[in-house]
Design a protein around this motif. Structure first.
Motif, PDB file in Angstrom:
ATOM      1  N   UNK A 163      36.096  40.642  35.662  1.00  0.00           N
ATOM      2  CA  UNK A 163      36.995  39.554  35.306  1.00  0.00           C
ATOM      3  C   UNK A 163      36.645  38.285  36.079  1.00  0.00           C
ATOM      4  N   UNK A 164      37.125  37.172  35.524  1.00  0.00           N
ATOM      5  CA  UNK A 164      36.962  35.868  36.172  1.00  0.00           C
ATOM      6  C   UNK A 164      38.175  35.018  35.808  1.00  0.00           C
ATOM      7  N   UNK A 165      38.760  34.264  36.743  1.00  0.00           N
ATOM      8  CA  UNK A 165      39.884  33.391  36.398  1.00  0.00           C
ATOM      9  C   UNK A 165      39.517  32.436  35.276  1.00  0.00           C
ATOM     10  N   UNK A 166      40.444  32.268  34.349  1.00  0.00           N
ATOM     11  CA  UNK A 166      40.219  31.374  33.226  1.00  0.00           C
ATOM     12  C   UNK A 166      41.543  30.715  32.847  1.00  0.00           C
ATOM     13  N   UNK A 167      42.141  30.044  33.804  1.00  0.00           N
ATOM     14  CA  UNK A 167      43.458  29.457  33.607  1.00  0.00           C
ATOM     15  C   UNK A 167      43.346  28.203  32.741  1.00  0.00           C
ATOM     16  N   UNK A 168      44.380  27.953  31.932  1.00  0.00           N
ATOM     17  CA  UNK A 168      44.301  26.877  30.943  1.00  0.00           C
ATOM     18  C   UNK A 168      44.349  25.489  31.567  1.00  0.00           C
ATOM     19  N   UNK A 169      45.006  25.343  32.730  1.00  0.00           N
ATOM     20  CA  UNK A 169      45.143  24.017  33.312  1.00  0.00           C
ATOM     21  C   UNK A 169      44.767  23.971  34.793  1.00  0.00           C
ATOM     22  N   UNK A 170      43.904  24.882  35.211  1.00  0.00           N
ATOM     23  CA  UNK A 170      43.572  24.940  36.635  1.00  0.00           C
ATOM     24  C   UNK A 170      42.243  25.670  36.810  1.00  0.00           C
ATOM     25  N   UNK A 171      41.404  25.168  37.700  1.00  0.00           N
ATOM     26  CA  UNK A 171      40.130  25.829  38.009  1.00  0.00           C
ATOM     27  C   UNK A 171      39.979  25.947  39.516  1.00  0.00           C
ATOM     28  N   UNK A 172      41.113  26.189  40.204  1.00  0.00           N
ATOM     29  CA  UNK A 172      41.097  26.202  41.667  1.00  0.00           C
ATOM     30  C   UNK A 172      40.426  27.443  42.239  1.00  0.00           C
ATOM     31  N   UNK A 173      40.510  28.589  41.545  1.00  0.00           N
ATOM     32  CA  UNK A 173      39.911  29.828  42.065  1.00  0.00           C
ATOM     33  C   UNK A 173      38.396  29.764  41.926  1.00  0.00           C
ATOM     34  N   UNK A 174      37.718  29.779  43.050  1.00  0.00           N
ATOM     35  CA  UNK A 174      36.267  29.639  43.058  1.00  0.00           C
ATOM     36  C   UNK A 174      35.635  30.861  43.713  1.00  0.00           C
ATOM     37  N   UNK A 175      34.754  31.531  42.993  1.00  0.00           N
ATOM     38  CA  UNK A 175      34.068  32.690  43.546  1.00  0.00           C
ATOM     39  C   UNK A 175      33.280  32.266  44.775  1.00  0.00           C
ATOM     40  N   UNK A 176      33.357  33.093  45.835  1.00  0.00           N
ATOM     41  CA  UNK A 176      32.736  32.725  47.109  1.00  0.00           C
ATOM     42  C   UNK A 176      31.802  33.828  47.599  1.00  0.00           C
ATOM     43  N   UNK A 177      30.718  33.409  48.229  1.00  0.00           N
ATOM     44  CA  UNK A 177      29.792  34.352  48.854  1.00  0.00           C
ATOM     45  C   UNK A 177      29.209  33.707  50.102  1.00  0.00           C
ATOM     46  N   UNK A 236      29.446  38.936  48.904  1.00  0.00           N
ATOM     47  CA  UNK A 236      30.417  38.358  47.975  1.00  0.00           C
ATOM     48  C   UNK A 236      31.832  38.687  48.447  1.00  0.00           C
ATOM     49  N   UNK A 237      32.694  37.653  48.517  1.00  0.00           N
ATOM     50  CA  UNK A 237      34.022  37.789  49.109  1.00  0.00           C
ATOM     51  C   UNK A 237      35.164  37.742  48.113  1.00  0.00           C
ATOM     52  N   UNK A 238      34.901  37.567  46.845  1.00  0.00           N
ATOM     53  CA  UNK A 238      36.000  37.342  45.912  1.00  0.00           C
ATOM     54  C   UNK A 238      36.225  35.853  45.754  1.00  0.00           C
ATOM     55  N   UNK A 239      37.501  35.428  45.686  1.00  0.00           N
ATOM     56  CA  UNK A 239      37.791  34.034  45.370  1.00  0.00           C
ATOM     57  C   UNK A 239      38.342  33.259  46.563  1.00  0.00           C
ATOM     58  N   UNK A 240      37.838  32.046  46.709  1.00  0.00           N
ATOM     59  CA  UNK A 240      38.409  31.092  47.642  1.00  0.00           C
ATOM     60  C   UNK A 240      39.248  30.118  46.826  1.00  0.00           C
TER      61      UNK A 240
END
Length: 270
Positions: A59-73, A207-211
């Protein structure tokens, strides 16, 4: 002439629900099933594009009005421990690591429940029973390990991390630890130890998940040097966290069809 077709997983979108990281926002995820002989290749490929694994789903965040969740490594070669991180390593020098196949135990679940009840009593996993816990640990179609940390003097299980082994790094899927030891900073220390594991295995990333900029829950990840985030289709070195406030703007995210069209899939060659 024989042509090799790309893998073609089906992508779906979850229904909106309250965001666990930022107030007054709704969360939505883009996801696909992880199964079959090509599961490992698909996981490797999509992990490099900001996806995360949860059992048999990517899965990956796919919010309609926000892109704040950023995959981090973390880039292992670029990581340099801070003074506080060195102190954390010293404080936890008595812990011994053991990596094994993904198999759930009663001891793990007892620690997991204590961790949830203390740290995340109102979270989405708060009601997880022992069978659901076992599924989280054991249902994996790829190369995964359970990394346990025990006190060398008492033998007590102190921390656990479910870790996937990717072709370019380690992915820390989920970790939990003894909540009554706040001074040991066990969550951050497990990241430090995974950096060491990756270095020993000559793997370039952890890989740490989301920042999530603006989220106190996720702020600690910005404290690791060598941190990279996946943004606008590429990995880039983290700058000042305040630079990413624009990612909460309604125009910061592409429509679902464009997101899916831009996903690069591995081909079916072995």
């Amino acid at each position: 002439m024989r042509h090799t077709l790309p893998l073609a997983p089906q992508f779906y979108v979850t229904a909106p629900q309250p965001c666990p990281y930022l107030p007054n926002r709704m969360e939505r995820k883009l996801f696909t099933a992880l199964q079959g002989e090509s599961a490992e290749k698909l996981n490797d490929s999509l992990s490099k594009q900001g996806f995360r694994r949860s059992q048999n789903v990517l899965y990956r965040p796919s919010c309609s009005e926000c892109a704040a969740c950023l995959s981090a490594r973390i880039s292992v070669a670029d990581f340099k421990p801070s003074k506080s991180q060195r102190r954390s390593m010293n404080r936890n020098a008595h812990l011994r690591r053991r990596a094994s196949s993904p198999w759930a135990t009663e001891e793990q679940y007892t620690l997991f429940r204590r961790y949830l009840d203390n740290r995340h009593a109102d979270g989405g996993m708060a009601d997880m029973d022992v069978f659901e816990f076992a599924a989280m640990i054991e249902e994996t179609p790829i190369r995964s390990r359970v990394v346990e940390y025990t006190n060398e003097k008492t033998g007590a299980l102190t921390a656990v991390c479910l870790t996937d082994v990717l072709d370019d790094g380690l992915s820390m899927v989920y970790s939990f630890y003894e909540p009554d030891l706040p001074r040991q900073s066990l969550g951050s220390w497990m990241i430090l130890d995974h950096i060491e594991i990756a270095r020993e295995a000559e793997l370039p990333y952890v890989y740490l998940g989301y920042w999530v900029p603006g989220s106190p829950k996720m702020g600690y990840k910005a404290g690791f040097s060598g941190l990279e985030i996946y943004r606008h289709g590429s990995w880039q070195t983290l700058r000042d966290p305040d630079d990413y406030s624009a990612d909460t703007h309604p125009l910061s995210t592409d429509p679902i069809a464009e997101q899916v069209a831009n996903i690069s899939l591995p081909d079916s060659r072995g």
